[in-house]
Design a protein around this motif. Sequence first.
Motif, PDB file in Angstrom:
ATOM      1  N   ASP A   1      -7.592  50.789 -16.661  1.00 33.40           N
ATOM      2  CA  ASP A   1      -6.430  51.230 -15.907  1.00 33.40           C
ATOM      3  C   ASP A   1      -6.556  51.805 -14.576  1.00 33.40           C
ATOM      4  O   ASP A   1      -5.849  51.863 -13.765  1.00 33.40           O
ATOM      5  CB  ASP A   1      -5.578  52.099 -16.943  1.00 33.40           C
ATOM      6  CG  ASP A   1      -4.149  52.470 -16.569  1.00 33.40           C
ATOM      7  OD1 ASP A   1      -3.505  51.529 -16.110  1.00 33.40           O
ATOM      8  OD2 ASP A   1      -3.840  53.611 -16.325  1.00 33.40           O
TER       9      ASP A   1
ATOM     10  N   SER B   1      -4.818  50.264 -11.606  1.00 31.00           N
ATOM     11  CA  SER B   1      -4.081  51.463 -10.752  1.00 31.00           C
ATOM     12  C   SER B   1      -4.804  51.673  -9.049  1.00 31.00           C
ATOM     13  O   SER B   1      -3.834  51.826  -8.215  1.00 31.00           O
ATOM     14  CB  SER B   1      -4.164  52.865 -11.295  1.00 31.00           C
ATOM     15  OG  SER B   1      -3.532  52.700 -12.192  1.00 31.00           O
TER      16      SER B   1
ATOM     17  N   GLU C   1      -3.299  48.798  -7.082  1.00 27.05           N
ATOM     18  CA  GLU C   1      -1.685  49.219  -7.160  1.00 27.05           C
ATOM     19  C   GLU C   1      -1.272  50.066  -5.945  1.00 27.05           C
ATOM     20  O   GLU C   1      -0.459  50.258  -5.334  1.00 27.05           O
ATOM     21  CB  GLU C   1      -0.864  49.594  -8.402  1.00 27.05           C
ATOM     22  CG  GLU C   1      -0.955  48.493  -9.353  1.00 27.05           C
ATOM     23  CD  GLU C   1      -0.398  48.953 -10.936  1.00 27.05           C
ATOM     24  OE1 GLU C   1       0.350  48.209 -11.510  1.00 27.05           O
ATOM     25  OE2 GLU C   1      -0.805  50.187 -11.142  1.00 27.05           O
ATOM     26  N   GLN C   2      -2.423  51.004  -5.877  1.00 27.35           N
ATOM     27  CA  GLN C   2      -2.156  52.034  -5.019  1.00 27.35           C
ATOM     28  C   GLN C   2      -2.736  51.910  -3.645  1.00 27.35           C
ATOM     29  O   GLN C   2      -2.575  52.551  -2.635  1.00 27.35           O
ATOM     30  CB  GLN C   2      -2.936  53.387  -5.517  1.00 27.35           C
ATOM     31  CG  GLN C   2      -2.044  53.899  -6.583  1.00 27.35           C
ATOM     32  CD  GLN C   2      -3.031  55.075  -7.515  1.00 27.35           C
ATOM     33  OE1 GLN C   2      -3.873  55.477  -6.828  1.00 27.35           O
ATOM     34  NE2 GLN C   2      -2.576  55.455  -8.376  1.00 27.35           N
TER      35      GLN C   2
ATOM     36  N   SER D   1      -1.501  43.177 -10.947  1.00 27.79           N
ATOM     37  CA  SER D   1      -1.643  44.594 -10.050  1.00 27.79           C
ATOM     38  C   SER D   1      -1.428  44.494  -8.502  1.00 27.79           C
ATOM     39  O   SER D   1      -1.138  45.524  -7.761  1.00 27.79           O
ATOM     40  CB  SER D   1      -2.924  45.175 -10.361  1.00 27.79           C
ATOM     41  OG  SER D   1      -3.180  45.316 -11.590  1.00 27.79           O
TER      42      SER D   1
ATOM     43  N   ALA E   1      -0.410  49.652 -20.581  1.00 24.62           N
ATOM     44  CA  ALA E   1      -0.021  49.600 -19.194  1.00 24.62           C
ATOM     45  C   ALA E   1      -0.164  48.135 -18.673  1.00 24.62           C
ATOM     46  O   ALA E   1       0.768  47.895 -17.781  1.00 24.62           O
ATOM     47  CB  ALA E   1      -1.129  50.435 -18.583  1.00 24.62           C
TER      48      ALA E   1
ATOM     49  N   ARG F   1       2.625  45.980 -16.858  1.00 22.22           N
ATOM     50  CA  ARG F   1       2.607  45.209 -15.586  1.00 22.22           C
ATOM     51  C   ARG F   1       2.983  43.663 -15.690  1.00 22.22           C
ATOM     52  O   ARG F   1       3.562  43.182 -14.852  1.00 22.22           O
ATOM     53  CB  ARG F   1       1.049  45.277 -15.248  1.00 22.22           C
ATOM     54  CG  ARG F   1       0.409  46.729 -14.917  1.00 22.22           C
ATOM     55  CD  ARG F   1      -1.095  46.689 -14.185  1.00 22.22           C
ATOM     56  NE  ARG F   1      -1.139  47.982 -14.072  1.00 22.22           N
ATOM     57  CZ  ARG F   1      -2.055  48.759 -14.400  1.00 22.22           C
ATOM     58  NH1 ARG F   1      -2.471  48.688 -15.621  1.00 22.22           N
ATOM     59  NH2 ARG F   1      -2.325  49.941 -13.930  1.00 22.22           N
TER      60      ARG F   1
ATOM     61  N   ARG G   1       5.852  50.830  -8.174  1.00 24.71           N
ATOM     62  CA  ARG G   1       4.623  51.371  -9.215  1.00 24.71           C
ATOM     63  C   ARG G   1       5.129  52.411  -9.728  1.00 24.71           C
ATOM     64  O   ARG G   1       4.896  52.653 -10.954  1.00 24.71           O
ATOM     65  CB  ARG G   1       3.628  51.673  -7.934  1.00 24.71           C
ATOM     66  CG  ARG G   1       2.383  52.203  -8.843  1.00 24.71           C
ATOM     67  CD  ARG G   1       1.387  52.890  -7.996  1.00 24.71           C
ATOM     68  NE  ARG G   1       1.878  54.044  -7.636  1.00 24.71           N
ATOM     69  CZ  ARG G   1       1.858  55.168  -8.389  1.00 24.71           C
ATOM     70  NH1 ARG G   1       1.151  55.040  -9.375  1.00 24.71           N
ATOM     71  NH2 ARG G   1       2.379  56.254  -8.062  1.00 24.71           N
TER      72      ARG G   1
ATOM     73  N   GLU H   1       5.257  52.805 -14.014  1.00 23.19           N
ATOM     74  CA  GLU H   1       4.545  54.056 -14.387  1.00 23.19           C
ATOM     75  C   GLU H   1       5.421  54.756 -15.378  1.00 23.19           C
ATOM     76  O   GLU H   1       5.129  55.316 -16.581  1.00 23.19           O
ATOM     77  CB  GLU H   1       4.150  55.161 -13.268  1.00 23.19           C
ATOM     78  CG  GLU H   1       3.344  56.355 -13.628  1.00 23.19           C
ATOM     79  CD  GLU H   1       1.766  55.854 -14.134  1.00 23.19           C
ATOM     80  OE1 GLU H   1       1.187  56.622 -14.778  1.00 23.19           O
ATOM     81  OE2 GLU H   1       1.321  54.841 -13.378  1.00 23.19           O
TER      82      GLU H   1
ATOM     83  N   ARG I   1       5.816  53.139 -18.908  1.00 28.77           N
ATOM     84  CA  ARG I   1       4.468  53.046 -20.018  1.00 28.77           C
ATOM     85  C   ARG I   1       4.882  54.180 -21.142  1.00 28.77           C
ATOM     86  O   ARG I   1       5.266  55.291 -20.934  1.00 28.77           O
ATOM     87  CB  ARG I   1       3.162  53.570 -19.411  1.00 28.77           C
ATOM     88  CG  ARG I   1       2.759  52.695 -18.176  1.00 28.77           C
ATOM     89  CD  ARG I   1       1.584  53.293 -17.852  1.00 28.77           C
ATOM     90  NE  ARG I   1       0.825  52.620 -16.534  1.00 28.77           N
ATOM     91  CZ  ARG I   1      -0.196  52.723 -16.252  1.00 28.77           C
ATOM     92  NH1 ARG I   1      -1.200  53.771 -16.698  1.00 28.77           N
ATOM     93  NH2 ARG I   1      -0.700  52.129 -15.062  1.00 28.77           N
TER      94      ARG I   1
END
Length: 259
Positions: A87, A91, A94-95, A118, A145, A149, A217, A221, A224
């Motif tokens: 994850d 993540s 995604e960030q 992602s 998670a 997605r 995103r 989040e 979840r």
Amino acid sequence: MSDGEVRYERRDGIGWITLDRSEARNSMTFAMYERLAALCRAANDDPALQALVLTGAGDAFVAGTDIAQFVDLRTAADAIAYERKMDAVFSAIEQVRTPTIAAIRGPAVGGGVALAASCDLRICSPSARFGVPVARTLGNCFAAANLVRVSALIGQARLTELVFTARLIDAAEAKAAGLVSEVVADEAALLPRAEALARQLATHAPLTLRATKEALRRVRERMRPADAEDLVVMCYTSEDFREGVRAFLEKRKPVWTGR
């Protein structure tokens, strides 16, 4: 792992991450996952970066996690640590502050689907195949998670059908389902089209793109569940999972017992 298994270059503002373990269809080792996450985090420190493309070398995108990584995974703590590590990698993708594009050829299965999901956009060549065949192969499960997605793209009903049947879908079905936005004409067209798309996005208002991807995103989040680690533990500490790993390495069909 050598850096050659996860290569990075930036050309005229576009970053390219190439996953290159082509002898194993780019199945990911833990070291490869860690370098991928590190590259994604480092991308946020590059003010000249305008977009990031992720792709696989050879005839595959990512054929999941290398099964050999699971041989020593036995305890509840091992299972939870593995999924948290995965994850953190997804993540990190995604960030990334700039738009990210997955350019997919060949198999994108298991962790490969989660990796592609992602990214902000996904395009593929006609050879692309997608699926989550763990009910047929290892007897583990997709973490909550990752279910979020992928279901955010194709819906819960279709994702349930893919996991339960363990089938792979082709490029045309993936586009119809919303998993990819475009299927290019042939294999040779994939990377040029990814570059053209990245350069198009680089001409658009960066804060608009950044705000949109971050808002989405945050929505994912909040979707979840907070209490799903018990499901991961149930699968990864089971006799069935150990049988699945053995059977895969021995190149035979697993014999499931439900224990």
